[in-house]
Design a protein around this motif. Structure first.
Motif, short mmCIF file in Angstrom:
data_model
loop_
_atom_site.label_atom_id
_atom_site.label_comp_id
_atom_site.label_asym_id
_atom_site.label_seq_id
_atom_site.Cartn_x
_atom_site.Cartn_y
_atom_site.Cartn_z
N SER A 18 0.86 -1.19 0.00
CA SER A 18 0.00 0.00 0.00
C SER A 18 0.89 1.24 0.00
O SER A 18 2.06 1.18 0.39
N CYS A 44 -2.90 3.99 -2.56
CA CYS A 44 -3.78 2.86 -2.85
C CYS A 44 -3.38 1.66 -2.01
O CYS A 44 -2.33 1.66 -1.36
N ARG A 89 -7.47 -1.01 -4.09
CA ARG A 89 -8.45 0.01 -3.70
C ARG A 89 -7.86 1.39 -3.85
O ARG A 89 -6.74 1.65 -3.39
N TRP A 90 -8.61 2.29 -4.44
CA TRP A 90 -8.12 3.63 -4.72
C TRP A 90 -9.03 4.66 -4.07
O TRP A 90 -10.23 4.44 -3.92
N GLY A 129 -11.82 4.56 -0.61
CA GLY A 129 -11.48 3.17 -0.91
C GLY A 129 -12.60 2.47 -1.65
O GLY A 129 -12.71 1.25 -1.61
N CYS A 173 -11.99 0.59 -7.51
CA CYS A 173 -11.04 -0.51 -7.66
C CYS A 173 -10.40 -0.50 -9.03
O CYS A 173 -11.04 -0.15 -10.02
N LEU A 199 -10.70 2.67 -13.28
CA LEU A 199 -11.28 2.51 -11.95
C LEU A 199 -12.77 2.21 -12.09
O LEU A 199 -13.46 2.85 -12.90
#
Ligand code: UDP
Ligand code: MN
Length: 652
Positions: free
Chosen positions: A502, A540, A549-550, A554, A557, A567
């Motif tokens: 992450s 992320c 996950r962005w 969150g 994706c 995304l």
């Protein structure tokens, strides 16, 4: 001779008398001047006032010299109230939007001197030319005025000025709302409107809109609270205007308190059973207050908001908000309204039924007065502006209350282009968020600090003084943040933020980071590359389910669309679809799309197309585009990534 002598004596006596009178007059004058000067020495010098055309009755004006809670004070180096230059204003009677009090008792339109003064000397023109030139000139002037109004207020005040102070909004409620019945004996409301340098038209439209829509029996008062405004039109003209409005009171603070502090001050002075905090640029729909009062009356720990419709800052056009809607916040502690029209299909009742809401915006908020005080008002440690509504939301929920949006109540809020006031401290918003994180979020606060690295670094150099708030939390027996996340806001994704999986997604070949340009919408779009920001907004999280996950929520994706990485909204449950699953190979730095077994490659503008890219018959993307592409796996540096941890997982 005797006659002449007598006449001389009389004349001398007369002269003496005149001299005596003259001396007396002089003494009186000197004495009164001294007295006047002595009196004025005790006061600050006042600017000369332009006489008004009517003698107003004494205004219902209460000037608060000292706010009672010293913790509410915030010294931002502003000059005191007396520095206002009222003499720079011209007051002219206005006929605009005049209904009840304004027309009957006279209203004012405030003109700032020099706003449209033209000093150029025009050359002589023919009749036709003259018409055109004048029109062009006027159009130019109008544009200039609009531009400067936008700069000054954050919205087009020139347009606002032209709109009636009593404009009626079109019906926005669901038809089923008309069948709703409300109790006869609702609690009384104090509408608390704080303002700092608000425009005349928007402030007064807010006040009139409340007066025009609220039945008298429910309205205890409209309480205007001036948070040390500097604009002249908000001074004596406003006091006089307000003095003629039934049920409207004005109080002023001599310290700049900020949104929360100002509202707490208003609450302390309000007399109604229910407080309704309202921004100083709102317009109410008819029948907006009753549904709110009804919900609070049923449960005094309930805090409620109407659906907030939107007034456009450029055109002042009114836009209804789609329901059902609720308030949420993300891991950067930013607030959002979340509209979910699909819920209506599943639950038709949600058109009229209140929607439980993890947070509420600050625009309009109704809360029982006693509950507001007992739950700790607004946090006095919060500075001027920002995130105070999130603090209140977490506290209300955690300490025994609840929040909801009431769909049969609508109020429109002017969404400004920018704040009209400068915040004295660039880091002020972060400091407010730090208070929230440290007071309420327990260990979950690290998730916030990773997504707001500025806050992290500020926090490392100074700790907030939250002793009082922690004591309050303990005394009220408030629940922890884990409870809040699981019970109140289970839809908020809890990032895993695993070490080396992450952070910013750094690309070795280009020296840039994976990025998603703002403004592409919440539904997603193509991923891009950009210089690494270091702020946490490119953070992320590749989780144990294989999702990347962005975003601060969150909720978006990494997904594949053709050969592009895009995304998409993340699935609510564990993905069974490997299209949304990714694997990171630490040794090679490759990020592999599970379904296609292709690798993510960063492409800058003018990047060469790969002949073997785009398997599965998908169309190749033009080479001029930059972004993240799926390509056959190689050991090219543009396919080498690592997750840069800006804030160590165990830190802060
Ligand atoms: N406000 C205030 N003092 C301040 C800043 C704002 O009283 O220092 C008032 C402002 O006039 C408005 C309300 O608080 O009525 C909320 O502020 P704003 O509308 O700027 O917040 P936004 O709606 O943009 O979140
Ligand atoms: Mn506002």
């Amino acid at each position: 001779m005797r006659l002449w002598g007598r006449a001389r004596a009389v004349r001398r006596r007369m002269l003496c008398l005149w001299l005596l009178l003259l001396a007396l007059a002089l003494v009186t004058l000197t004495l009164s001047d001294r007295l006047y000067r002595d009196q004025n020495h005790q006061k600050a010098p006042r600017p000369p006032r332009r006489p008004l055309q009517r003698v107003p009755s004494p205004p219902d004006l209460e000037v608060i010299v000292d706010s009672r809670d010293p913790a509410l004070e915030l010294d931002v180096g502003l000059s005191p109230l007396t520095s206002l230059q009222e003499d720079q204003l011209l007051f002219v009677p206005s006929t605009q939007g005049s209904k009840n009090p304004p027309q009957r008792k006279g209203s004012y339109k405030v003109l700032l001197p020099g706003a449209n003064r033209d000093t150029t000397v025009p050359a002589p023109l023919t009749h036709g030319e003259m018409g055109k030139a004048v029109r062009l000139k006027l159009e130019g002037l109008e544009r200039d005025m609009e531009l400067s109004a936008v700069q000054k207020y954050g919205f087009n005040e020139v347009v606002s000025e032209r709109i009636s102070l009593h404009r009626r909004l079109p019906e926005a409620r669901h038809p089923a709302c008309s069948g709703e019945q409300y109790s006869e004996s609702l609690p009384s409301a104090s509408i608390v409107i704080c303002f700092h340098d608000e425009a005349w038209s928007t402030l007064l439209r807010t006040v009139h809109s409340v007066l025009d829509t609220v039945p008298r029996q429910h309205l205890r008062e409209v309480l205007l609270v001036d948070d040390l405004s500097q604009h002249g039109h908000l001074k004596s003209v406003l006091s006089e205007y307000v003095a003629h409005l039934d049920g409207v009171r004005l109080i002023r603070s001599t310290k700049r308190l900020g949104v929360g502090g100002c509202r707490s001050l208003g609450a302390a002075r309000a007399a109604g059973e229910v407080l309704v905090f309202m921004d100083s640029h709102c317009e109410c729909h008819s029948g907006w207050l009753e549904p709110l009062l009804e919900r609070v009356a049923q449960d005094r720990t309930r805090v409620v908001s109407p659906i907030m419709d939107v007034i456009d800052w450029q055109t002042f056009q009114y836009n209804a908000t789609q329901w059902p809607v609720r308030g949420v916040f993300d891991w950067r502690l930013d607030f959002h309204w979340e509209s979910n029209p699909r819920l209506l299909e599943k639950e038709p009742d949600s058109a009229v039924q209140p929607v439980r809401s993890p947070a509420l915006g600050g625009g309009v908020l109704a809360i029982d007065r006693h509950f507001f005080q007992s739950v700790g008002a607004y946090d006095p440690g919060m500075l001027l502006w920002g995130a105070e509504q999130i603090e209140l939301s977490i506290r209300v929920w955690s300490c025994g209350g609840s929040m909801e949006v009431v769909p049969c109540s609508h109020v429109a809020h002017l969404d400004r282009h920018h704040l009209p006031y400068r915040l004295p401290d660039q880091e002020l918003l972060q400091k407010n968020k730090i208070r929230i994180a440290d007071t309420w979020m327990d260990a979950y606060r690290k998730i916030f600090y990773r997504r707001d690295t500025l806050a992290h670094f500020i926090r490392q150099s100074e700790s907030p003084n939250i002793t009082e708030r922690l004591r309050l939390k303990k005394n009220l027996g408030c629940r922890n943040f884990h409870w809040f996340l699981t019970t109140v806001f289970p839809e908020l994704y809890i990032p895993q933020d695993r070490p080396a999986l992450s952070g910013e997604l750094y690309n070795v070949g280009t020296g840039s980071c994976a990025d998603f340009p703002r403004g592409q919408g919440l539904q997603g779009g193509a991923m891009n590359i950009a210089p690494c920001s270091g702020t946490g907004n490119q953070h992320c999280d590749l989780n144990s389910m294989g999702e990347v996950r962005w975003g601060p929520m969150g909720a978006l994706c990494f997904d594949a669309k053709g050969e592009r990485v895009v995304l998409s909204p993340c699935p609510a449950h564990q993905p069974t679809n490997s299209k949304l699953q990714w694997k990171f190979i630490k040794l090679s730095g490759q990020l592999v799309h599970l379904q296609s077994q292709l690798c993510v490659e960063a492409v800058k503008e003018g990047g060469l197309p790969q002949s073997d890219g785009g398997q599965g018959g998908e169309v190749n993307t033009p080479t001029s585009e930059r972004g993240l592409f799926l390509r056959s796996c190689t050991h090219h540096p543009r396919q080498q990534w690592h997750f840069e941890q800006l804030v160590a997982p165990k830190g802060a």
